[in-house]
Each structure stands twice: as C-alpha cells, then as structure tokens.
Write an enzyme that holds these catalytic residues in place. Structure first.
Site, PDB file in Angstrom:
ATOM      1  N   CYS A  52       0.821  -1.233   0.000  1.00  0.00           N
ATOM      2  CA  CYS A  52       0.000   0.000   0.000  1.00  0.00           C
ATOM      3  C   CYS A  52       0.849   1.274   0.000  1.00  0.00           C
ATOM      4  O   CYS A  52       0.331   2.352  -0.282  1.00  0.00           O
ATOM      5  CB  CYS A  52      -0.932   0.001   1.196  1.00  0.00           C
ATOM      6  SG  CYS A  52      -1.957  -1.470   1.271  1.00  0.00           S
ATOM      7  N   HIS A 103      -3.636   6.821   2.394  1.00  0.00           N
ATOM      8  CA  HIS A 103      -4.003   5.551   1.767  1.00  0.00           C
ATOM      9  C   HIS A 103      -5.351   5.144   2.351  1.00  0.00           C
ATOM     10  O   HIS A 103      -5.552   5.163   3.568  1.00  0.00           O
ATOM     11  CB  HIS A 103      -2.933   4.498   2.051  1.00  0.00           C
ATOM     12  CG  HIS A 103      -3.438   3.105   1.836  1.00  0.00           C
ATOM     13  ND1 HIS A 103      -4.050   2.732   0.667  1.00  0.00           N
ATOM     14  CD2 HIS A 103      -3.448   2.014   2.649  1.00  0.00           C
ATOM     15  CE1 HIS A 103      -4.417   1.463   0.760  1.00  0.00           C
ATOM     16  NE2 HIS A 103      -4.060   1.008   1.951  1.00  0.00           N
ATOM     17  N   ASN A 138     -10.297  -0.497  -0.362  1.00  0.00           N
ATOM     18  CA  ASN A 138      -8.834  -0.422  -0.243  1.00  0.00           C
ATOM     19  C   ASN A 138      -8.231  -0.886  -1.569  1.00  0.00           C
ATOM     20  O   ASN A 138      -8.352  -2.062  -1.927  1.00  0.00           O
ATOM     21  CB  ASN A 138      -8.385  -1.319   0.919  1.00  0.00           C
ATOM     22  CG  ASN A 138      -6.882  -1.297   1.133  1.00  0.00           C
ATOM     23  OD1 ASN A 138      -6.118  -0.897   0.249  1.00  0.00           O
ATOM     24  ND2 ASN A 138      -6.461  -1.736   2.302  1.00  0.00           N
TER      25      ASN A 138
END
Ligand code: ACO
Length: 331
Positions: free
Chosen positions: A118, A258, A288
C-alpha cells in the site's frame, strides 16, 4: 530513508481508472456471512470496483497513464522512465511497467515495477522525484495499479470485504507551475511478514496442488495487528511532520491518506490532534486499492476542484511489508 530537500519537481498531470463492475456490500452478503451493518461502520466501505474477466493490472495502469499524459501535455515518446507500483502484477516477469511501456508506445522509457504494497505509490513517487532532481531523467510516469480481486479469497469474510481494483497515475517533471517535492519520510519493518501476506506462488512456497487446495495464493491478513500498527505509525508521521519540515498541518490544504479503513484514519488523526476534515476520503466508493488509492484520490480531488495549483498536499501511506511513507508536496 529520510530526506528533506527542496526539489523543483512537480506533478504535471494526473489520471485514474476504475473498472466498471461494482461489488456492493449487499452483493457480498450473498457470498459470505456478512452484512452492510457490519462492514460499513467498521471499514467505511460501501462498494468497490472489480476488473472484468479479460482485464489485468497493466490494462488499468495504461488507461490511467493515458489520462495523466494528456493532462500533463506529455507525449509517451518523451517519457524517460515508467515505474509501476504494484503487489498484484500481471506476471512475476515481465514487469507490468514493461507491458505499460509497450501499450503506450513509450519507446524511450526504462520501465520496471516497485513492490511496497500500500506504500508503493509514495515510494515510487519519491524515487521519481530523486532521479529527476539529479537530472538522470526529465519526464517520469509513476503509476499505482492493483488487481487485488485476483488475490482475494471470496470465502474469507475477514478480508474479502476490504479490497477493490484501480489504477492511478502521475507524470512528474521539473517544475513549470511552481510545484515542488518538499519532504519524504519512508520506512519499512520486515520483522512481521505474516501480518499481511500472500503465502504461496513465490519461491518460498511454489505453486502446487497443495498450495492451491489450502487457498494460499490468496492474501491473508491479521486485521487487528495491521490496524494497530497502522494507527501507531500514521499518528507518529502526522505528529512529527511540523518539527521535521517546519510546515504546520494548518498550512497543508489536504492530507491524502491511503484509503485502508476509515477507522484507522480517524484514530490516527484524532490521536495526532489533526482535524479530520483535512483528510480526503473516497474509501466508501472504492474500498482499499493498495498502491492505487492515493493517486486515484488525488485525481478525484483535483477534478472536483478541491485541490489547486500551489496547495500543499500530504500523502500518508501504510501497508504490507510492513512499509510506510509520508510525502509532502506543493501541487
Ligand atoms: N462480517 C461479519 N462478521 C465479521 C466479518 C465480516 N465481514 N469479518 C470478521 N467478522 C467477525 C469475526 O469472525 C469476529 O467474530 P468472532 O469474535 O465471533 O470470531 C469478529 O467479527 C471480530 O473480527 P476481527 O477480525 O477482530 O474484526 P475487526 O474489528 O478487527 O475488523 C477489519 C476487521 C475490518 C479487517 C480490521 O481489522 C481492519 O480494518 N484491519 C486493517 C485493515 C487491513 O488489514 N488492511 C489490509 C491492507 S493493509 C492497509 O491497507 C493498511
């Protein structure tokens, strides 16, 4: 790695791509024992986009890149480098970056992939700013692209509710609009690989009948452990930014975290004493999307007029590895 340099490198253009197909919480209710009432309050997610059967990571990356090149007014042939941040590449090799290079016709660009889960986009952005500042390259295309649905176990309700597919891209070049790359703090802690892992399919556990039966080619997450580690690190990155950069969070127009989980972001902001209204959020609509989440959110913020040239923007990332990053730019 820890740097503080005033580099005249800016984001010249942005682009994103979200696949058409949408998976809602009510769709998931038909696949596993879950509910919108469980998912939304715990994650902030209502729906996510999933790629079509005939699409892969490089297709999404190429689509996002085309928009970014157009908005920067940069020809593909003028690119010196392409870096694709991804933990879900089309293949182990060739690199997704090479597939994108061919699709764009960027014949003068060296191309490769960078894997930092990520945090991949902020790692790649920092690499690009560095090579431009040191005059090794002039135009660099940075992409975050993930086909997470291909590595998601849709029988595991603890993880399958979280992830979506997407790509976001940015063209970086020496500043022409007053933008700058101000600060980067990047880090890793490889001592706990099991908290976020795809156990099989690599050199440690090559693909076999057994690994497939154990569903070990899918992502496994220890949600609580990741949650705690993410909140602690993001709080620290927010709280230390002013002393490290001389820039207060009041001066920062927008923080683009994020998009991992709305509760992770809320907790970190609360603990660091930062007003949550500074955070740009679109996790409710995209879920996500790992390394794609920051460039997708930034493209959306610019398109909506929420971010303008001259604004200070802070990117915050935390993910598998473990890896993390805080990057401050003037757009
Ligand atoms: N629907 C209904 N019940 C569920 C679901 C679901 N989708 N998922 C878990 N549960 C149940 C569990 O079975 C458990 O029940 P039990 O106590 O009877 O066994 C209970 O809910 C609690 O489970 P936990 O896994 O402890 O749930 P938690 O509150 O930690 O929430 C979540 C899980 C949302 C995954 C959270 O831990 C999280 O967001 N973690 C971080 C995100 C993450 O890991 N992201 C991966 C990418 S890295 C990054 O982006 C930072």
């Amino acid at each position: 790695m820890h740097t503080q340099q005033r580099l005249a490198v800016e984001i010249a253009g942005l682009g994103s791509y979200l696949p058409e197909r949408i998976l809602t919480n009510s769709d998931l209710e038909k696949m596993v024992d879950t509910s919108d009432e469980w998912i939304f309050p715990r994650t902030g997610i209502r729906e996510r986009h999933l790629l079509a059967d005939d699409e892969a990571t490089s297709d999404m990356a190429t689509a996002a890149a085309r928009t970014a090149l157009e908005s920067a007014g940069t020809a593909a042939a003028d690119l010196d480098a392409i870096v694709v941040a991804t933990c879900t590449p089309d293949y182990f090799f060739p690199a997704t970056g090479c597939l994108v290079q061919a699709a764009l016709g960027a014949e003068n660009a060296m191309s490769f992939d960078l894997e930092a889960a990520c945090s991949g986009f902020v790692f790649a952005l920092t690499w690009a700013a560095g090579v431009i500042a040191s005059r090794l390259a002039h135009n660099v295309l940075v992409i975050g692209a993930e086909a997470l649905s291909r590595f998601t176990d849709y029988t595991d309700r603890r993880s399958c509710i979280l992830f979506g597919d997407a790509a976001g891209a940015a063209v970086l070049r020496p500043a022409q609009n007053g933008g700058e790359f101000i600060y980067a703090e990047l880090g890793s802690d490889g001592s706990r690989p099991n908290v976020l892992i795809t156990p099989a399919g690599g050199a440690r556990a090559p693909a076999s009948h057994d690994t497939v039966e154990r569903r070990d080619h899918y992502m496994k997450i220890q949600g609580r452990e990741v949650f705690k580690a993410a909140v602690n690190k993001l709080t620290e990155l927010l709280a230390t930014l002013p002393e490290r950069t001389g820039v207060s969070l009041d001066e920062v127009k927008m923080v683009i975290p994020h998009q991992s989980n709305v509760r992770i972001i809320n907790s970190a902001f609360q603990r660091a004493g930062v007003d949550l209204s500074k955070a740009y959020m679109n996790i409710d609509r995209v879920g996500n999307t790992s390394s794609a989440s920051i460039p997708v959110a930034m493209t959306e913020a610019v398109e909506r007029g929420a971010l303008e040239r001259g604004d200070l923007v802070l990117f915050l990332a935390f993910g598998g590895g473990l890896t993390w990053g805080s990057v401050l730019i003037r757009y």
